[in-house]
Design a protein around this motif. Sequence first.
Motif, PDB file in Angstrom:
ATOM      1  N   SER A  60      41.608  53.059  59.479  1.00 49.11           N
ATOM      2  CA  SER A  60      40.236  53.345  59.915  1.00 49.11           C
ATOM      3  C   SER A  60      39.489  52.121  60.447  1.00 49.11           C
ATOM      4  O   SER A  60      38.432  52.254  61.031  1.00 49.11           O
ATOM      5  CB  SER A  60      39.437  53.983  58.774  1.00 49.11           C
ATOM      6  N   GLY A  61      40.000  50.910  60.235  1.00 55.09           N
ATOM      7  CA  GLY A  61      39.304  49.754  60.781  1.00 55.09           C
ATOM      8  C   GLY A  61      39.520  48.503  59.972  1.00 55.09           C
ATOM      9  O   GLY A  61      40.537  48.357  59.283  1.00 55.09           O
ATOM     10  N   ASP A  62      38.535  47.609  60.038  1.00 53.85           N
ATOM     11  CA  ASP A  62      38.687  46.287  59.428  1.00 53.85           C
ATOM     12  C   ASP A  62      37.871  46.129  58.155  1.00 53.85           C
ATOM     13  O   ASP A  62      37.391  45.052  57.849  1.00 53.85           O
ATOM     14  CB  ASP A  62      38.328  45.198  60.437  1.00 53.85           C
ATOM     15  N   SER A  63      37.751  47.203  57.385  1.00 59.07           N
ATOM     16  CA  SER A  63      36.928  47.134  56.176  1.00 59.07           C
ATOM     17  C   SER A  63      37.703  46.682  54.940  1.00 59.07           C
ATOM     18  O   SER A  63      37.119  46.477  53.896  1.00 59.07           O
ATOM     19  CB  SER A  63      36.276  48.479  55.898  1.00 59.07           C
ATOM     20  N   LEU A  64      39.021  46.503  55.042  1.00 53.89           N
ATOM     21  CA  LEU A  64      39.839  46.111  53.903  1.00 53.89           C
ATOM     22  C   LEU A  64      40.408  44.714  54.130  1.00 53.89           C
ATOM     23  O   LEU A  64      41.022  44.448  55.173  1.00 53.89           O
ATOM     24  CB  LEU A  64      41.004  47.081  53.692  1.00 53.89           C
ATOM     25  N   ILE A  65      40.173  43.837  53.159  1.00 58.01           N
ATOM     26  CA  ILE A  65      40.836  42.542  53.178  1.00 58.01           C
ATOM     27  C   ILE A  65      41.630  42.402  51.890  1.00 58.01           C
ATOM     28  O   ILE A  65      41.285  42.999  50.866  1.00 58.01           O
ATOM     29  CB  ILE A  65      39.849  41.362  53.374  1.00 58.01           C
ATOM     30  N   VAL A  66      42.722  41.652  51.981  1.00 59.38           N
ATOM     31  CA  VAL A  66      43.595  41.476  50.821  1.00 59.38           C
ATOM     32  C   VAL A  66      43.704  39.997  50.467  1.00 59.38           C
ATOM     33  O   VAL A  66      43.546  39.125  51.315  1.00 59.38           O
ATOM     34  CB  VAL A  66      44.999  42.081  51.057  1.00 59.38           C
ATOM     35  N   LEU A  67      43.980  39.765  49.202  1.00 60.94           N
ATOM     36  CA  LEU A  67      44.200  38.424  48.662  1.00 60.94           C
ATOM     37  C   LEU A  67      45.654  38.338  48.253  1.00 60.94           C
ATOM     38  O   LEU A  67      46.139  39.173  47.483  1.00 60.94           O
ATOM     39  CB  LEU A  67      43.296  38.206  47.444  1.00 60.94           C
ATOM     40  N   GLU A  68      46.358  37.353  48.804  1.00 63.02           N
ATOM     41  CA  GLU A  68      47.756  37.131  48.463  1.00 63.02           C
ATOM     42  C   GLU A  68      47.893  35.824  47.698  1.00 63.02           C
ATOM     43  O   GLU A  68      47.197  34.859  47.997  1.00 63.02           O
ATOM     44  CB  GLU A  68      48.624  36.972  49.726  1.00 63.02           C
ATOM     45  N   LYS A  69      48.792  35.817  46.763  1.00 63.41           N
ATOM     46  CA  LYS A  69      49.187  34.582  46.080  1.00 63.41           C
ATOM     47  C   LYS A  69      50.700  34.514  46.172  1.00 63.41           C
ATOM     48  O   LYS A  69      51.385  35.406  45.683  1.00 63.41           O
ATOM     49  CB  LYS A  69      48.735  34.575  44.628  1.00 63.41           C
ATOM     50  N   GLY A  70      51.188  33.492  46.836  1.00 62.66           N
ATOM     51  CA  GLY A  70      52.626  33.361  47.008  1.00 62.66           C
ATOM     52  C   GLY A  70      53.252  34.541  47.724  1.00 62.66           C
ATOM     53  O   GLY A  70      54.372  34.916  47.425  1.00 62.66           O
ATOM     54  N   VAL A 100      46.022  40.257  35.527  1.00 63.79           N
ATOM     55  CA  VAL A 100      46.682  39.025  35.106  1.00 63.79           C
ATOM     56  C   VAL A 100      46.153  37.804  35.871  1.00 63.79           C
ATOM     57  O   VAL A 100      46.255  36.672  35.385  1.00 63.79           O
ATOM     58  CB  VAL A 100      48.225  39.150  35.222  1.00 63.79           C
ATOM     59  N   PHE A 101      45.526  38.008  37.027  1.00 63.88           N
ATOM     60  CA  PHE A 101      44.999  36.906  37.823  1.00 63.88           C
ATOM     61  C   PHE A 101      43.476  36.786  37.748  1.00 63.88           C
ATOM     62  O   PHE A 101      42.883  35.993  38.475  1.00 63.88           O
ATOM     63  CB  PHE A 101      45.436  37.044  39.291  1.00 63.88           C
ATOM     64  N   GLN A 102      42.846  37.565  36.880  1.00 65.62           N
ATOM     65  CA  GLN A 102      41.399  37.472  36.732  1.00 65.62           C
ATOM     66  C   GLN A 102      41.019  36.255  35.908  1.00 65.62           C
ATOM     67  O   GLN A 102      41.778  35.811  35.055  1.00 65.62           O
ATOM     68  CB  GLN A 102      40.851  38.743  36.068  1.00 65.62           C
ATOM     69  N   GLY A 103      39.841  35.718  36.193  1.00 69.12           N
ATOM     70  CA  GLY A 103      39.294  34.633  35.396  1.00 69.12           C
ATOM     71  C   GLY A 103      39.780  33.247  35.768  1.00 69.12           C
ATOM     72  O   GLY A 103      39.491  32.288  35.049  1.00 69.12           O
ATOM     73  N   ILE A 104      40.495  33.115  36.895  1.00 66.76           N
ATOM     74  CA  ILE A 104      40.983  31.790  37.303  1.00 66.76           C
ATOM     75  C   ILE A 104      40.411  31.363  38.659  1.00 66.76           C
ATOM     76  O   ILE A 104      40.909  30.430  39.272  1.00 66.76           O
ATOM     77  CB  ILE A 104      42.524  31.720  37.303  1.00 66.76           C
ATOM     78  N   GLY A 105      39.360  32.062  39.105  1.00 65.00           N
ATOM     79  CA  GLY A 105      38.664  31.651  40.322  1.00 65.00           C
ATOM     80  C   GLY A 105      39.084  32.332  41.605  1.00 65.00           C
ATOM     81  O   GLY A 105      38.505  32.068  42.651  1.00 65.00           O
ATOM     82  N   LEU A 106      40.064  33.227  41.550  1.00 67.23           N
ATOM     83  CA  LEU A 106      40.520  33.880  42.774  1.00 67.23           C
ATOM     84  C   LEU A 106      39.513  34.903  43.296  1.00 67.23           C
ATOM     85  O   LEU A 106      39.398  35.096  44.502  1.00 67.23           O
ATOM     86  CB  LEU A 106      41.886  34.520  42.552  1.00 67.23           C
ATOM     87  N   GLY A 107      38.773  35.529  42.396  1.00 67.92           N
ATOM     88  CA  GLY A 107      37.737  36.469  42.823  1.00 67.92           C
ATOM     89  C   GLY A 107      36.672  35.784  43.659  1.00 67.92           C
ATOM     90  O   GLY A 107      36.128  36.382  44.593  1.00 67.92           O
TER      91      GLY A 107
END
Length: 170
Positions: A60-70, A100-107
């Motif tokens: 539907s467009g560009d409303s979704l962004i993702v965060l990748e680690k490795g 598991v990745f919450q609370g380490i600054g990635l948000g």
Amino acid sequence: MLGSRSDIKIRKGKLADAAAVAETFRQSWVQAYRGILPHSHLENMIRRRGPDWWASVIRSGDSLIVLEKGGTIIGYATLGFSRTRGPYQGEIYELYITPVFQGIGLGEHLFEACRYGLDQRRLKGLIVWALAENTIATDFYWRRGGRPVKQGFETIGGQKLEKIAFGWSS
């Protein structure tokens, strides 16, 4: 501000991401809403928002962004025009990180990417809604400088829940 991390990448969602986003959604929603939303409603929501649903969001467009680690998707956000009238033109609809990745600054990285994306669209002001009982979210937005600007209630699964809108002015 967080330092640069070479193993972190934030980008626009692609169709190939749909299954990974669905799994991130499932894990993060179970963590965030267990004990807040009625169990059957939470399970139905997770079931409805599987890979096919996320593929349609991506198409539907560009409303979704993702965060990748490795190279692995560990978070996502959806954003766009505010759904409420007022001085806040931009809105982050969802922002979730795999537990598991919450609370380490990635948000914070993902949040700042959303702000940048809304700035690129020249949307003035930002609003984000969170359920009041979701203290992880409300604390996160408070620490990012958001302040409560609106309050409301939403009935979810027959249960009336308080929600709070956090705002940031341009």
